[in-house]
Design an enzyme around this catalytic site. Sequence first.
Site, PDB file in Angstrom:
ATOM      1  N   GLU A 297       0.797  -1.238   0.000  1.00  0.00           N
ATOM      2  CA  GLU A 297       0.000   0.000   0.000  1.00  0.00           C
ATOM      3  C   GLU A 297       0.828   1.286   0.000  1.00  0.00           C
ATOM      4  O   GLU A 297       0.569   2.199   0.779  1.00  0.00           O
ATOM      5  CB  GLU A 297      -0.981  -0.021   1.183  1.00  0.00           C
ATOM      6  CG  GLU A 297      -1.898  -1.219   1.137  1.00  0.00           C
ATOM      7  CD  GLU A 297      -2.800  -1.363   2.366  1.00  0.00           C
ATOM      8  OE1 GLU A 297      -2.716  -0.535   3.286  1.00  0.00           O
ATOM      9  OE2 GLU A 297      -3.584  -2.318   2.401  1.00  0.00           O
TER      10      GLU A 297
ATOM     11  N   ASN B  81       2.047  -5.249  -3.095  1.00  0.00           N
ATOM     12  CA  ASN B  81       0.634  -5.520  -2.849  1.00  0.00           C
ATOM     13  C   ASN B  81      -0.113  -4.214  -2.579  1.00  0.00           C
ATOM     14  O   ASN B  81       0.363  -3.373  -1.812  1.00  0.00           O
ATOM     15  CB  ASN B  81       0.548  -6.434  -1.605  1.00  0.00           C
ATOM     16  CG  ASN B  81      -0.827  -7.012  -1.352  1.00  0.00           C
ATOM     17  OD1 ASN B  81      -1.415  -7.625  -2.238  1.00  0.00           O
ATOM     18  ND2 ASN B  81      -1.339  -6.839  -0.145  1.00  0.00           N
TER      19      ASN B  81
ATOM     20  N   HIS C  10     -10.451  -5.582  -2.687  1.00  0.00           N
ATOM     21  CA  HIS C  10     -11.510  -5.283  -1.715  1.00  0.00           C
ATOM     22  C   HIS C  10     -12.560  -4.459  -2.452  1.00  0.00           C
ATOM     23  O   HIS C  10     -12.515  -3.225  -2.455  1.00  0.00           O
ATOM     24  CB  HIS C  10     -10.952  -4.494  -0.530  1.00  0.00           C
ATOM     25  CG  HIS C  10     -10.018  -5.262   0.338  1.00  0.00           C
ATOM     26  ND1 HIS C  10     -10.424  -6.342   1.084  1.00  0.00           N
ATOM     27  CD2 HIS C  10      -8.698  -5.119   0.584  1.00  0.00           C
ATOM     28  CE1 HIS C  10      -9.397  -6.821   1.755  1.00  0.00           C
ATOM     29  NE2 HIS C  10      -8.323  -6.108   1.466  1.00  0.00           N
TER      30      HIS C  10
ATOM     31  N   GLU D 237      -6.532 -10.444  -1.451  1.00  0.00           N
ATOM     32  CA  GLU D 237      -7.378 -10.191  -0.267  1.00  0.00           C
ATOM     33  C   GLU D 237      -8.840 -10.054  -0.683  1.00  0.00           C
ATOM     34  O   GLU D 237      -9.576  -9.198  -0.172  1.00  0.00           O
ATOM     35  CB  GLU D 237      -6.921  -8.911   0.464  1.00  0.00           C
ATOM     36  CG  GLU D 237      -5.462  -8.928   0.867  1.00  0.00           C
ATOM     37  CD  GLU D 237      -5.013  -7.680   1.626  1.00  0.00           C
ATOM     38  OE1 GLU D 237      -5.868  -6.876   2.050  1.00  0.00           O
ATOM     39  OE2 GLU D 237      -3.791  -7.503   1.776  1.00  0.00           O
TER      40      GLU D 237
ATOM     41  N   ASP E  94     -12.557  -9.663  -1.270  1.00  0.00           N
ATOM     42  CA  ASP E  94     -13.894  -9.657  -0.675  1.00  0.00           C
ATOM     43  C   ASP E  94     -14.739  -8.660  -1.451  1.00  0.00           C
ATOM     44  O   ASP E  94     -14.210  -7.723  -2.054  1.00  0.00           O
ATOM     45  CB  ASP E  94     -13.905  -9.414   0.848  1.00  0.00           C
ATOM     46  CG  ASP E  94     -13.171  -8.164   1.297  1.00  0.00           C
ATOM     47  OD1 ASP E  94     -12.893  -7.277   0.462  1.00  0.00           O
ATOM     48  OD2 ASP E  94     -12.885  -8.064   2.493  1.00  0.00           O
TER      49      ASP E  94
HETATM   50  O1  G3I Z   1      -5.059  -7.487  18.734  1.00  0.00           O
HETATM   51  C1  G3I Z   1      -5.827  -6.401  19.245  1.00  0.00           C
HETATM   52  C2  G3I Z   1      -6.504  -6.793  20.512  1.00  0.00           C
HETATM   53  O2  G3I Z   1      -5.536  -7.071  21.493  1.00  0.00           O
HETATM   54  C3  G3I Z   1      -7.433  -5.654  20.959  1.00  0.00           C
HETATM   55  O3  G3I Z   1      -8.139  -6.055  22.078  1.00  0.00           O
HETATM   56  C4  G3I Z   1      -8.397  -5.289  19.847  1.00  0.00           C
HETATM   57  C5  G3I Z   1      -9.283  -4.110  20.202  1.00  0.00           C
HETATM   58  O4  G3I Z   1      -9.649  -3.356  19.074  1.00  0.00           O
HETATM   59  O5  G3I Z   1      -7.669  -4.950  18.701  1.00  0.00           O
HETATM   60  C6  G3I Z   1      -6.866  -6.013  18.220  1.00  0.00           C
HETATM   61  O6  G3I Z   1      -6.171  -5.599  17.069  1.00  0.00           O
HETATM   62  C7  G3I Z   1      -6.955  -5.471  15.905  1.00  0.00           C
HETATM   63  C8  G3I Z   1      -6.421  -6.452  14.855  1.00  0.00           C
HETATM   64  O7  G3I Z   1      -7.089  -6.258  13.632  1.00  0.00           O
HETATM   65  C9  G3I Z   1      -6.589  -7.897  15.276  1.00  0.00           C
HETATM   66  O8  G3I Z   1      -7.950  -8.206  15.405  1.00  0.00           O
HETATM   67  C10 G3I Z   1      -6.840  -4.058  15.402  1.00  0.00           C
HETATM   68  O9  G3I Z   1      -7.479  -3.181  16.302  1.00  0.00           O
HETATM   69  C11 G3I Z   1      -7.453  -3.923  14.044  1.00  0.00           C
HETATM   70  O10 G3I Z   1      -7.137  -2.624  13.522  1.00  0.00           O
HETATM   71  C12 G3I Z   1      -6.866  -4.973  13.109  1.00  0.00           C
HETATM   72  O11 G3I Z   1      -7.511  -4.819  11.869  1.00  0.00           O
HETATM   73  C13 G3I Z   1      -6.844  -5.434  10.787  1.00  0.00           C
HETATM   74  C14 G3I Z   1      -6.448  -4.385   9.760  1.00  0.00           C
HETATM   75  O12 G3I Z   1      -5.857  -5.021   8.641  1.00  0.00           O
HETATM   76  C15 G3I Z   1      -5.471  -3.380  10.346  1.00  0.00           C
HETATM   77  O13 G3I Z   1      -4.916  -2.560   9.367  1.00  0.00           O
HETATM   78  C16 G3I Z   1      -7.788  -6.438  10.152  1.00  0.00           C
HETATM   79  O14 G3I Z   1      -8.004  -7.525  11.067  1.00  0.00           O
HETATM   80  C17 G3I Z   1      -7.197  -6.997   8.857  1.00  0.00           C
HETATM   81  O15 G3I Z   1      -8.178  -7.753   8.183  1.00  0.00           O
HETATM   82  C18 G3I Z   1      -6.780  -5.845   7.961  1.00  0.00           C
HETATM   83  O16 G3I Z   1      -6.185  -6.380   6.813  1.00  0.00           O
HETATM   84  C19 G3I Z   1      -5.765  -5.422   5.828  1.00  0.00           C
HETATM   85  C20 G3I Z   1      -4.528  -5.988   5.161  1.00  0.00           C
HETATM   86  O17 G3I Z   1      -3.537  -6.293   6.116  1.00  0.00           O
HETATM   87  C21 G3I Z   1      -3.979  -5.021   4.117  1.00  0.00           C
HETATM   88  N1  G3I Z   1      -5.014  -4.633   3.177  1.00  0.00           N
HETATM   89  C22 G3I Z   1      -6.247  -4.137   3.742  1.00  0.00           C
HETATM   90  C23 G3I Z   1      -6.817  -5.138   4.743  1.00  0.00           C
HETATM   91  C24 G3I Z   1      -8.153  -4.676   5.299  1.00  0.00           C
HETATM   92  O18 G3I Z   1      -8.027  -3.499   6.030  1.00  0.00           O
END
Ligand code: G3I
Length: 302
Positions: free
Chosen positions: A127, A169, A206, A235, A237
């Site tokens: 990105e 990516n 996405h 990725e 969806d």
């Molecule tokens: O691990 C913590 C946890 O300890 C805490 O209690 C909780 C409370 O909010 O947060 C948890 O972390 C979260 C993490 O996912 C694991 O669930 C983060 O807040 C959350 O921001 C994070 O989101 C991820 C996101 O990337 C972050 O940028 C999504 O799961 C994940 O699907 C998403 O994936 C990205 C790709 O890496 C890159 N392309 C876009 C895609 C979608 O955004």
Amino acid sequence: ESTLGRAAAQSGRYFGTAIASGRLNDSTYTTIAGRQFNSVTAENEMKIDATEPQQGQFNFTAGDRVYNWAVQNGKQVRGHTLAWHSQQPGWMQNLSGGALRQAMTNHINGVMGHYKGKITQWDVVNEAFADGTSGARRDSNLQRSGNDWIEVAFRTARAADPAAKLCYNDYNVENWTWAKTQAMYAMVRDFKQRGVPIDCVGFQAHFNSGSPYNSNFRTTLQSFAALGVDVAVTELDIQGASATTYADVTSDCLAVPRCLGITVWGVRDTDSWRPEHSPLLFNGDGSKKAAYTSVLNALNAA
Ligand code: G3I
């Protein structure tokens, strides 16, 4: 064939999913993922904040959990991701310039060294381009460390694990007419001309109402492949999970010999990062959606 992975394997491709380590004790989840997919991407567990929470102190506990589950269940693993403006640990967010550059290369060496020889494709850089019509790089601490940060990341990655395919990516780069797509294309063309080691381009895919699927995605995949790189849908969806659109995306990959495979970004709608869009192939109760059947049929028709 009756599973997505085996159907994709008929043409030498994979069909993968993102896996979240926190769901590996959910047997509905592991049963579907174990049966249907033959490639795995860790949804968060191999990112910078997870693998190097303190500078110089690597932690592969969660990444290895996903990796080991995948390998024990016969799946290949895509690595995601080594250099990114987002999900940087606090210490990295506070770095800039030469110190950040040094931290970036050290991170690539540390993570790729741990998984050396075990990862089929690495998303080396994620990105790096801005949304909108500028065609510019995205502003970030990495970008401010010097415009060459991306090629430095790729050269470092090649040396760290020569067996891995090295991918760039991004999202909103599926529509051939978009400025972001053209900017990414110019970078890959330049890298190939100058011998910067890049092997593949990942199209996150996405799709949603603001960034809908367009049938020129096939032109995009073909155009990048013609530069001499592999391509992958990394990725996928789709907001609303239209069965037709899922089949179209699948057919687009199958139409391009250098399209390595497709990864969907989660198993069930309830596992998605945006569950309100119901964007995936399985319902929350684990049942198959119409989109699942359309993808399977498209794979079997190839
Ligand atoms: O691990 C913590 C946890 O300890 C805490 O209690 C909780 C409370 O909010 O947060 C948890 O972390 C979260 C993490 O996912 C694991 O669930 C983060 O807040 C959350 O921001 C994070 O989101 C991820 C996101 O990337 C972050 O940028 C999504 O799961 C994940 O699907 C998403 O994936 C990205 C790709 O890496 C890159 N392309 C876009 C895609 C979608 O955004």
